[in-house]
Design a protein around this motif. Sequence first.
Motif, short mmCIF file in Angstrom:
data_model
loop_
_atom_site.label_atom_id
_atom_site.label_comp_id
_atom_site.label_asym_id
_atom_site.label_seq_id
_atom_site.Cartn_x
_atom_site.Cartn_y
_atom_site.Cartn_z
N CYS A 160 3.05 -0.37 4.48
CA CYS A 160 3.10 0.24 3.40
C CYS A 160 4.56 0.32 2.79
N ALA A 187 -0.84 4.90 -7.17
CA ALA A 187 -1.65 3.62 -7.02
C ALA A 187 -2.09 3.00 -8.03
N ASP A 236 -8.75 1.60 -5.37
CA ASP A 236 -8.80 1.07 -4.18
C ASP A 236 -8.38 2.06 -3.04
N ILE A 237 -9.21 2.73 -2.21
CA ILE A 237 -8.76 3.57 -1.12
C ILE A 237 -9.51 3.36 -0.01
N GLU A 238 -8.64 3.63 1.00
CA GLU A 238 -9.22 3.55 2.44
C GLU A 238 -9.00 4.97 2.96
N THR A 261 -2.27 -0.77 -6.57
CA THR A 261 -2.03 -1.12 -5.41
C THR A 261 -2.98 -0.23 -4.53
N LYS A 262 -3.21 -0.49 -3.06
CA LYS A 262 -4.40 0.19 -2.45
C LYS A 262 -3.64 1.61 -1.86
N ARG A 300 0.26 -1.04 8.57
CA ARG A 300 -0.52 -1.23 7.25
C ARG A 300 0.68 -1.79 6.19
N ALA A 326 0.87 -1.25 -0.06
CA ALA A 326 0.04 -0.01 0.10
C ALA A 326 0.90 1.14 0.31
#
Length: 275
Positions: free
Chosen positions: A92, A27, A69-71, A32-33, A90, A5
């Motif tokens: 990253c 991203a 894909d986003i959080e 990727t996230k 996470r 991420a």
Amino acid sequence: MDHKAILLATDLSARCDRPLDRALMLAKEWNTKLILLHILDPARAKDAATNIREIETQIADELPRNKGDIEILVKTGDIAATIIETAQDRKCDLIVTGVARYNSIGDILLGGPVDQLIRNAPVPVLVVKRRPQKAYKNILIATDFSECSLQALNAAAELFPDPRLHLVHAYNEPYSAWLSSDQVAQDVKSEEQTSLTRFLARRDISDTVFDRVNGSIEKGDLGAVLNRKIEATKSDLVALGTHGRGALSRATLGSNAQHVLGWVGQDVLMVRERQ
């Protein structure tokens, strides 16, 4: 490389649109996230739960429709420490952030949290300055032949497998005011070129990375050399290694590392030395 991420640290100000655009671009490119992190000051978060819901809604509303894909995370705590903790939790690969502010003559000024982040981040930190128009095509890596600058080279190559890599070492002739001669100049240049050759021959530089690197030595102050090389190579990203144990002014490239962030207009990838 299978990218993990990307963490984008944002304060929701107008100047954060550039880091957001670059993080979204990366991203998508890496498939990727993207984690968007906003941190509330505990002293100002009277009703944390309400604030968090409002901010999450605000962030979501400002994102493009095809955002991928986003959080969205909103946390309360110390800015640098919370970013680092989130990046570790996470797993990253990269932290993306922006500059604190621009002054009236366009110089880049970094805020305290960004300084702390660069000194202590467990993964490379991408400081985005320019509005992204395209993927990075050429990366300029400054080296002093140290272990830390080697890690910066390898990190840049791993994160960005397609751009051409331009490795540059800036040097000055010692005692040039007293020992001015063509022979001294030639001897110093020869020694620096030998050091560059030895550096590139290290076993921890893979053949794949070696084939992508164009190495050079340039006489002059680091800032002037970097700007000349940026123009000559059309580099849109500059990578630096920096020690994490001391202040930014004690970086691998000396006090110059702090100034480089202001000298160049390109985005800067800061890579902390790993023990």
